[in-house]
Scaffold this active site. Structure first.
Site, PDB file in Angstrom:
ATOM      1  N   ARG A 167       0.837  -1.218   0.000  1.00 46.15           N
ATOM      2  CA  ARG A 167       0.000   0.000   0.000  1.00 46.15           C
ATOM      3  C   ARG A 167       0.871   1.267   0.000  1.00 46.15           C
ATOM      4  NH1 ARG A 167      -2.814  -3.794  -0.569  1.00 46.15           N
ATOM      5  NH2 ARG A 167      -4.659  -4.400   0.626  1.00 46.15           N
ATOM      6  N   SER A 244     -10.795   0.301   3.874  1.00 50.20           N
ATOM      7  CA  SER A 244     -10.026  -0.114   5.055  1.00 50.20           C
ATOM      8  C   SER A 244      -9.378   1.119   5.672  1.00 50.20           C
ATOM      9  CB  SER A 244      -8.912  -1.075   4.666  1.00 50.20           C
ATOM     10  OG  SER A 244      -9.451  -2.229   4.109  1.00 50.20           O
ATOM     11  N   GLU A 340      -4.580   4.011   6.748  1.00 45.21           N
ATOM     12  CA  GLU A 340      -4.339   3.856   5.308  1.00 45.21           C
ATOM     13  C   GLU A 340      -4.660   5.151   4.559  1.00 45.21           C
ATOM     14  OE1 GLU A 340      -5.070  -0.168   3.593  1.00 45.21           O
ATOM     15  OE2 GLU A 340      -6.319   0.949   2.200  1.00 45.21           O
TER      16      GLU A 340
HETATM   17  P1  NAP Z   1     -10.229 -10.920   5.079  1.00 44.33           P
HETATM   18  O1  NAP Z   1     -10.472 -11.824   3.936  1.00 44.33           O
HETATM   19  O2  NAP Z   1     -11.178 -10.886   6.227  1.00 44.33           O
HETATM   20  O3  NAP Z   1      -8.759 -11.140   5.638  1.00 44.33           O
HETATM   21  C1  NAP Z   1      -8.218 -10.283   6.638  1.00 44.33           C
HETATM   22  C2  NAP Z   1      -6.805  -9.891   6.220  1.00 44.33           C
HETATM   23  O4  NAP Z   1      -6.025 -11.040   6.160  1.00 44.33           O
HETATM   24  C3  NAP Z   1      -6.792  -9.275   4.851  1.00 44.33           C
HETATM   25  O5  NAP Z   1      -6.685  -7.894   5.002  1.00 44.33           O
HETATM   26  C4  NAP Z   1      -5.652  -9.925   4.114  1.00 44.33           C
HETATM   27  O6  NAP Z   1      -4.514  -9.102   3.930  1.00 44.33           O
HETATM   28  C5  NAP Z   1      -5.223 -11.071   4.997  1.00 44.33           C
HETATM   29  N1  NAP Z   1      -5.410 -12.342   4.278  1.00 44.33           N
HETATM   30  C6  NAP Z   1      -6.538 -13.070   4.139  1.00 44.33           C
HETATM   31  N2  NAP Z   1      -6.298 -14.187   3.447  1.00 44.33           N
HETATM   32  C7  NAP Z   1      -5.008 -14.166   3.103  1.00 44.33           C
HETATM   33  C8  NAP Z   1      -4.165 -15.043   2.363  1.00 44.33           C
HETATM   34  N3  NAP Z   1      -4.635 -16.183   1.831  1.00 44.33           N
HETATM   35  N4  NAP Z   1      -2.865 -14.707   2.212  1.00 44.33           N
HETATM   36  C9  NAP Z   1      -2.389 -13.558   2.731  1.00 44.33           C
HETATM   37  N5  NAP Z   1      -3.130 -12.673   3.423  1.00 44.33           N
HETATM   38  C10 NAP Z   1      -4.422 -12.981   3.622  1.00 44.33           C
HETATM   39  O7  NAP Z   1     -10.061  -9.430   4.510  1.00 44.33           O
HETATM   40  P2  NAP Z   1     -11.129  -8.346   4.080  1.00 44.33           P
HETATM   41  O8  NAP Z   1     -11.007  -7.215   5.017  1.00 44.33           O
HETATM   42  O9  NAP Z   1     -12.468  -8.949   3.817  1.00 44.33           O
HETATM   43  O10 NAP Z   1     -10.493  -7.873   2.700  1.00 44.33           O
HETATM   44  C11 NAP Z   1     -10.372  -8.753   1.614  1.00 44.33           C
HETATM   45  C12 NAP Z   1      -9.362  -8.182   0.643  1.00 44.33           C
HETATM   46  O11 NAP Z   1      -9.769  -6.936   0.105  1.00 44.33           O
HETATM   47  C13 NAP Z   1      -8.004  -7.942   1.286  1.00 44.33           C
HETATM   48  O12 NAP Z   1      -6.995  -8.242   0.372  1.00 44.33           O
HETATM   49  C14 NAP Z   1      -8.043  -6.458   1.602  1.00 44.33           C
HETATM   50  O13 NAP Z   1      -6.773  -5.867   1.650  1.00 44.33           O
HETATM   51  C15 NAP Z   1      -8.849  -5.939   0.442  1.00 44.33           C
HETATM   52  N6  NAP Z   1      -9.542  -4.710   0.834  1.00 44.33           N
HETATM   53  C16 NAP Z   1      -8.892  -3.519   0.731  1.00 44.33           C
HETATM   54  C17 NAP Z   1      -9.555  -2.374   1.123  1.00 44.33           C
HETATM   55  C18 NAP Z   1      -8.899  -1.038   1.074  1.00 44.33           C
HETATM   56  O14 NAP Z   1      -9.554  -0.042   1.278  1.00 44.33           O
HETATM   57  N7  NAP Z   1      -7.616  -0.951   0.876  1.00 44.33           N
HETATM   58  C19 NAP Z   1     -10.862  -2.412   1.575  1.00 44.33           C
HETATM   59  C20 NAP Z   1     -11.472  -3.641   1.683  1.00 44.33           C
HETATM   60  C21 NAP Z   1     -10.803  -4.785   1.304  1.00 44.33           C
HETATM   61  P3  NAP Z   1      -4.301  -8.096   2.681  1.00 44.33           P
HETATM   62  O15 NAP Z   1      -5.049  -6.883   3.006  1.00 44.33           O
HETATM   63  O16 NAP Z   1      -2.823  -7.881   2.710  1.00 44.33           O
HETATM   64  O17 NAP Z   1      -4.762  -8.781   1.432  1.00 44.33           O
END
Ligand code: NAP
Length: 347
Positions: A167, A244, A340
């Protein structure tokens, strides 16, 4: 020759997805490189503090801005190249990210599907190296063109020059995103011809499984990601938010092991550099903040990582809640959370 539109005392409240109130002394909507160059050359704008605004989806507006906001509204998208391994597609910085992803898929060029439905613009994507469901934009990046607003010159940044991190990019590292140094005008993506589905995130695998899709296409993955996001994340048009709110902390392996011994349910993800990524949302939920409000803002009930404006919030309310959440997570787990979104103007 185009006429540059400059609004004075511009309302930024409707231009940020947290719907925080703020005004800018001047706001220029930039629709072409010519317009950007004309703005830079105009002696009346010289010396004014600047800020470049994209979709306003990663922004905490902390007050009024006595300078010039440049809203990047450059449009256009096209396939611009091809070599043995990849197709190259280019989009104007003001293009909506999700529409662009859909367009690449419709054009038969997979590769960005895991990043479907991320809010914001194409130009903002490389600044924070957007990522979701196991893919970061840097993995599909070829180069970007940005106008140096100090020098008036166009500069090309390849991936190395962007210094991408988690990020993160050179634009954040150098503070250019706050100082308005560069206006990104277009971004070119490299979409490999050899495509393989990225389905290692549990949510994506489960969604495809539930839909009975054993061998997903890129369109299937985009549909799965879109469905998951619609279910878990609030639509900013209905509940203002900036996605996020905190980055997932990456800690030393020893600290992760200690935490896991104390909290066996803590999700951890080993990183290539030996450190360990923790799920910020889990830490926030355990600290008691999921669904909890502080004044007009709160942490979302379906996803503790998302800070929402329940109505009438100001930047100071957001900062106060974020600080309270950070303090509680720090006290309970000894882990520092970093926001973020960008706080602007910086105070
Ligand atoms: P989630 O699936 O509940 O998982 C929680 C965190 O664990 C995620 O943030 C993700 O990191 C990490 N994770 C889950 N599975 C993984 C794997 N197989 N290998 C490595 N890391 C893993 O997460 P969530 O909040 O629903 O979000 C899902 C995805 O959408 C994530 O990648 C998240 O970053 C992205 N997202 C981004 C934003 C934003 O505003 N930047 C908003 C919503 C969702 P990572 O974040 O590093 O992937």
């Amino acid at each position: 020759m185009t006429t540059l539109r400059i609004e004075t005392d511009a309302d930024l409240g409707r231009r940020n997805t947290l719907a925080l109130p703020a005004r800018a002394a001047q706001l220029a909507t930039i629709r072409s490189l010519d317009e950007a160059r004309a703005l830079v050359a105009d002696p009346r704008r010289r010396g004014l503090p600047r800020f470049v605004l994209g979709g306003g989806s990663n922004l905490v507006l902390c007050g009024d801005f006595a300078g010039l906001v440049l809203q990047a509204a450059l449009s256009g998208r096209a396939r611009t190249g091809e070599d043995a391994e990849a197709f190259y597609v280019t989009a104007g910085a003001g293009e909506n990210w999700h529409d662009f992803v859909q367009w690449t898929l419709a054009a038969g060029h997979p590769g960005l599907e895991n990043l479907a439905l991320i809010p914001g613009t194409v130009g903002a994507a490389p600044i924070q190296n957007i990522g979701a469901y196991g893919l970061e934009v840097c993995e599909r990046f070829a180069h970007l063109d940005a106008l140096d607003l100090d020098a008036g010159e166009l500069r090309r940044f390849d991936a190395a020059a962007c210094r991408f991190g988690y990020r993160d990019s050179v634009f954040k590292q150098e503070g250019w995103h706050l100082s308005g140094r560069y206006l990104i005008v277009a971004v070119t993506f490299r979409l490999p011809k050899a495509w393989a589905p990225l389905t290692r995130y549990a949510d994506v695998a489960a969604e495809l499984d539930a839909a009975g899709v054993a061998r997903p296409t890129a369109v299937d993955i985009a549909a799965a990601v879109t469905a998951i996001r619609r279910r878990k994340l609030p639509d900013p048009a209905a509940i203002p938010n900036a996605g996020s709110f905190f980055q997932n902390p990456v800690v030393a392996a020893e600290q992760a092991a200690r935490l896991q011994a104390a909290y066996p349910a803590l999700p951890t993800y080993a990183q290539a550099d030996g450190r360990v990524k923790l799920a910020a949302g889990w830490l926030i939920e355990q600290a008691g903040w999921k669904g909890r409000n502080r004044g007009p803002v709160g942490m979302f009930e379906k996803q503790a990582l998302i800070l929402v404006n329940r109505g009438g919030a100001r930047g100071a309310d957001v900062r106060a809640l974020a600080d309270a959440v950070r303090a509680d997570v720090q006290a309970r787990f000894g882990v520092a959370l970093a926001p973020e979104p960008i706080y602007f103007p910086a105070t």
